[in-house]
Design an enzyme around this catalytic site. Structure first.
Site, PDB file in Angstrom:
ATOM      1  N   HIS A 157      -2.326  -2.232  -6.531  1.00 40.86           N
ATOM      2  CA  HIS A 157      -1.841  -1.208  -5.603  1.00 40.86           C
ATOM      3  C   HIS A 157      -1.077  -0.164  -6.394  1.00 40.86           C
ATOM      4  O   HIS A 157      -0.261  -0.519  -7.252  1.00 40.86           O
ATOM      5  CB  HIS A 157      -0.938  -1.811  -4.520  1.00 40.86           C
ATOM      6  CG  HIS A 157      -1.662  -2.805  -3.679  1.00 40.86           C
ATOM      7  ND1 HIS A 157      -2.545  -2.419  -2.699  1.00 40.86           N
ATOM      8  CD2 HIS A 157      -1.693  -4.156  -3.721  1.00 40.86           C
ATOM      9  CE1 HIS A 157      -3.076  -3.505  -2.163  1.00 40.86           C
ATOM     10  NE2 HIS A 157      -2.580  -4.579  -2.770  1.00 40.86           N
ATOM     11  N   TYR A 212       1.576   8.116  -3.825  1.00 34.91           N
ATOM     12  CA  TYR A 212       0.450   7.637  -4.628  1.00 34.91           C
ATOM     13  C   TYR A 212       0.245   8.410  -5.933  1.00 34.91           C
ATOM     14  O   TYR A 212      -0.622   8.042  -6.729  1.00 34.91           O
ATOM     15  CB  TYR A 212      -0.833   7.677  -3.783  1.00 34.91           C
ATOM     16  CG  TYR A 212      -0.748   6.779  -2.567  1.00 34.91           C
ATOM     17  CD1 TYR A 212      -0.610   5.400  -2.711  1.00 34.91           C
ATOM     18  CD2 TYR A 212      -0.776   7.298  -1.269  1.00 34.91           C
ATOM     19  CE1 TYR A 212      -0.512   4.564  -1.609  1.00 34.91           C
ATOM     20  CE2 TYR A 212      -0.693   6.473  -0.163  1.00 34.91           C
ATOM     21  CZ  TYR A 212      -0.549   5.114  -0.332  1.00 34.91           C
ATOM     22  OH  TYR A 212      -0.460   4.282   0.760  1.00 34.91           O
TER      23      TYR A 212
HETATM   24  C1  DQA Z   1      -2.355   0.945  -1.301  1.00 30.72           C
HETATM   25  C2  DQA Z   1      -1.269   0.416  -0.373  1.00 30.72           C
HETATM   26  C3  DQA Z   1      -1.812   0.215   1.031  1.00 30.72           C
HETATM   27  O1  DQA Z   1      -0.798  -0.262   1.891  1.00 30.72           O
HETATM   28  C4  DQA Z   1      -2.337   1.532   1.584  1.00 30.72           C
HETATM   29  O2  DQA Z   1      -2.909   1.327   2.864  1.00 30.72           O
HETATM   30  C5  DQA Z   1      -3.287   2.191   0.665  1.00 30.72           C
HETATM   31  C6  DQA Z   1      -3.000   2.211  -0.754  1.00 30.72           C
HETATM   32  C7  DQA Z   1      -1.816   1.287  -2.702  1.00 30.72           C
HETATM   33  O3  DQA Z   1      -2.612   1.414  -3.601  1.00 30.72           O
HETATM   34  O4  DQA Z   1      -0.590   1.466  -2.871  1.00 30.72           O
HETATM   35  O5  DQA Z   1      -4.251   2.813   1.098  1.00 30.72           O
HETATM   36  O6  DQA Z   1      -3.340  -0.065  -1.459  1.00 30.72           O
END
Ligand code: DQA
Length: 156
Positions: free
Chosen positions: A104, A27
């Site tokens: 995302h 992330y």
């Molecule tokens: C997310 C992707 C999701 O699968 C995960 O559960 C997240 C973050 C992303 O921003 O990449 O919490 O939404």
């Protein structure tokens, strides 16, 4: 007639409050506060008003989306883990009646199979995935573009 400021609501789901500390290899190192600061700067330049909301609780997100019907012109949403499970967040997004962009940080299509399902992908205008925090800026610009193209409508 002078156009009124577009109001964009950013909604973030569970575990996004710990961005920066959470799996940085997936992330990134930016915190949610960092992302919001960048988004606010871009919004200022674009003449848009932004509001931010993050919750780890499904019901709180549902309530915020319900309220958005009256207080926003568009929504940028990262439902996080709820993307893959929450019928209620999907229903509340539909209730809002507002154009929305799904964001995302990572690209769920490149990850585990359970992340490949999005319960909101067909009720949003579009999705921005895998660009990290900059995806939120792109989503803001995309929404403002969509709202500019849209016929003026009465505020609720
Ligand atoms: C997310 C992707 C999701 O699968 C995960 O559960 C997240 C973050 C992303 O921003 O990449 O919490 O939404």
């Amino acid at each position: 007639m002078k156009e009124s400021k577009r109001r964009i609501l950013f909604v973030d789901g569970p575990n996004l409050n710990v961005l920066g500390e959470r799996e940085p290899s997936v992330y990134g190192a930016q915190t949610l506060a960092d992302i919001r600061k960048t988004v606010s700067g871009v919004a200022r330049r674009e003449g848009a008003a932004v509001a931010f909301f993050q919750s780890n609780h499904e019901g709180e997100i549902v309530e915020k989306l319900q309220e958005a019907r009256r207080g926003a012109d568009g929504i940028v949403i990262n439902p996080a883990g709820y993307t893959h499970t929450s019928v209620s967040i999907r229903d509340a997004l539909l209730f809002s009646g507002l154009p929305a962009i799904e964001v995302h940080l990572s690209n769920p299509a490149k990850r585990e199979d359970f992340r490949k399902v999005s319960l909101v992908e067909d009720v949003v205008m579009g999705r921005i995935c895998g660009i990290g925090g900059y995806g939120y800026v792109l989503a803001l610009q995309a929404l403002l573009h969509i709202l500019r193209e849209e016929k003026p409508r009465a505020r609720r």
